[in-house]
Structures are given as structure tokens and as C-alpha cells.
Design an enzyme around this catalytic site. Structure first.
Site, PDB file in Angstrom:
ATOM      1  CD  GLU A 134      -2.469   1.222   2.778  1.00  0.00           C
ATOM      2  OE1 GLU A 134      -2.869   0.148   3.279  1.00  0.00           O
ATOM      3  OE2 GLU A 134      -2.610   2.312   3.347  1.00  0.00           O
ATOM      4  NE  ARG A 138       0.031   7.923   5.591  1.00  0.00           N
ATOM      5  CZ  ARG A 138       0.033   7.007   6.514  1.00  0.00           C
ATOM      6  NH1 ARG A 138       1.040   6.924   7.340  1.00  0.00           N
ATOM      7  NH2 ARG A 138      -0.952   6.169   6.632  1.00  0.00           N
ATOM      8  CB  THR A 192      -3.055   8.242   3.252  1.00  0.00           C
ATOM      9  OG1 THR A 192      -2.237   7.295   3.958  1.00  0.00           O
ATOM     10  CG2 THR A 192      -3.338   9.394   4.207  1.00  0.00           C
ATOM     11  CE  LYS A 231      -6.181   2.290   7.510  1.00  0.00           C
ATOM     12  NZ  LYS A 231      -4.895   2.575   6.880  1.00  0.00           N
TER      13      LYS A 231
HETATM   14  C1  3PG Z   1      -1.860   3.224   8.068  1.00  0.00           C
HETATM   15  O1  3PG Z   1      -2.101   4.187   7.376  1.00  0.00           O
HETATM   16  O2  3PG Z   1      -2.364   2.124   7.841  1.00  0.00           O
HETATM   17  C2  3PG Z   1      -1.024   3.381   9.268  1.00  0.00           C
HETATM   18  O3  3PG Z   1      -0.415   4.610   9.337  1.00  0.00           O
HETATM   19  C3  3PG Z   1      -0.056   2.300   9.481  1.00  0.00           C
HETATM   20  O4  3PG Z   1       0.140   2.316  10.833  1.00  0.00           O
HETATM   21  P1  3PG Z   1       1.537   1.862  11.475  1.00  0.00           P
HETATM   22  O5  3PG Z   1       2.564   2.857  11.016  1.00  0.00           O
HETATM   23  O6  3PG Z   1       1.301   1.887  12.954  1.00  0.00           O
HETATM   24  O7  3PG Z   1       1.825   0.487  10.957  1.00  0.00           O
END
Ligand code: 3PG
Length: 192
Positions: free
Chosen positions: A42, A46, A77, A137
Site C-alpha cells: 500500500e 502522505r 491515505t 480497514k
Molecule cells: C496506516 O495508514 O495504515 C497506518 O499509518 C499504518 O500504521 P503503522 O505505522 O502503525 O503500521
């Protein structure tokens, strides 16, 4: 809805979340995923750089798809419909978002783009169900109560399967994966 894509994600099981610094370093990260036998990533939208930043991320998704055609690439995101469209045009195969934005979900459904929006409450699960979505999610998983919360949600929502992300790590991911209502897990720890 979007069961075929969810099934492919379930086969991968653990999906790395990648934050883009630039195209080249992301290509290196994608190569690392292939080396480790990971079949999907993924790539997240960002950025503090506004549209130029989003364009660079879309270009990165395109380059990863071109260089690694066997790797499934999703966009993360994705906080609005414009980004969903950019991601689809770049070749992303699925969309993930931290929350549930109705206009993003509607755009994805209208454009047959598999979407897995983030939910944090039963009300959001109901909203997702009203769109016919069954794979969601669950974010930020650990902060929301993690495994305990997912077990609680399995009662009223037996038809829903979750992809927990946010605070998943080497120590706890197996316990998440063992839950019946989890179809895959995601996180940045996988390729860090
Ligand atoms: C996401 O967008 O899924 C999270 O930011 C991932 O979270 P993590 O950095 O705690 O794995």
C-alpha cells in the site's frame, strides 16, 4: 462488494504500508517486498507539499507498477475522490483510506475501483454496510482497542471482515490474523 480484490489481499496476508520519500527509494522498497515474497503493498498519499507532492506519489505508483508488474499495488491515505482518481489513473489496484469519506466511497463504487475505507465505530460500519461494503480497514487498530474491539464487532457484524492497521507489529500481527473477522493486516513495520 470487491470480494475478488479482498481475496487477493487475504492471500498476501500482511500488507506493508509505504510512505513515499521519492520515486527511487520507493522502487527500492518495492524490490525489497518482492525479495521477501510479499505480493502486495500500500503506497500512501502522505505529503505536506500539496498537489506537487500528490503528483509525485501518483508517479511513484505508476513507476512501481511498471517495474514490478507482479506486485499488487494499492493506494493508501486516499482522503478524497480526487486522490482516488489520481491513484486509479496511476494504476493502483485498490484504495484504502484512514476514515470513511462518502464522496471517496461513491466515486470508487461508480468507477468500479475496489475501496477499503477505514472505520473506527459501529456507526461507521453501518454506513459502510449501506454502501454494500463488507471488507473494511480498522484504523487505528491498537488505539481503538485492538483485538478486543474486533471481537466485540464480530457479534453485530458477522458479515464484515477487517484489515486492522495502526500499531500492528512483529509481536502482535499473528494474534490479529487469527481472528475470524480479519482478512489481512497492514502496517509500516513490515518493510521498515
Ligand atoms: C496506516 O495508514 O495504515 C497506518 O499509518 C499504518 O500504521 P503503522 O505505522 O502503525 O503500521
Amino acid at each position: 462488494m470487491f470480494e475478488t480484490t479482498a481475496e487477493k489481499m487475504a492471500q498476501v496476508g500482511v500488507i506493508p504500508v509505504i510512505t513515499v520519500k521519492d520515486v527511487d527509494s520507493t522502487l527500492e522498497t518495492a524490490a525489497k517486498a518482492i525479495e521477501k515474497g510479499i505480493g502486495a503493498v500500500e503506497i500512501t498519499f502522505r505529503t505536506n507539499d500539496g498537489n506537487p507532492g500528490y503528483r509525485m506519489i501518483a508517479e511513484t505508483i505508476k513507476k512501481v507498477r511498471e517495474n514490478f508488474p507482479g506486485l499488487m499495488v494499492g493506494a493508501g491515505t486516499v482522503i478524497n475522490a480526487e486522490l482516488a482518481e489520481m491513484a486509479k489513473d496511476a494504476g493502483a489496484e485498490f484504495i484504502v483510506s484512514p476514515g470513511l469519506n462518502p464522496s471517496t466511497v461513491e466515486w470508487c463504487i461508480d468507477n468500479k475501483m475496489p475501496v477499503f475505507p477505514g472505520v473506527a465505530t459501529p456507526s461507521e460500519v453501518e454506513l459502510a454496510l449501506s454502501y454494500g461494503l463488507t471488507h473494511l480497514k480498522f484504523f487505528p487498530a491498537e488505539a481503538l482497542g485492538g483485538i478486543k474491539m474486533l471481537k466485540a464487532l464480530s457479534g453485530p457484524f458477522p458479515q464484515i471482515k477487517f484489515m486492522p492497521t495502526g500499531g500492528i507489529n512483529e509481536e502482535n500481527y499473528v494474534a490479529y490474523r487469527e481472528l475470524k473477522n480479519v482478512f489481512c493486516v497492514g502496517g509500516s513495520w513490515v518493510l521498515n
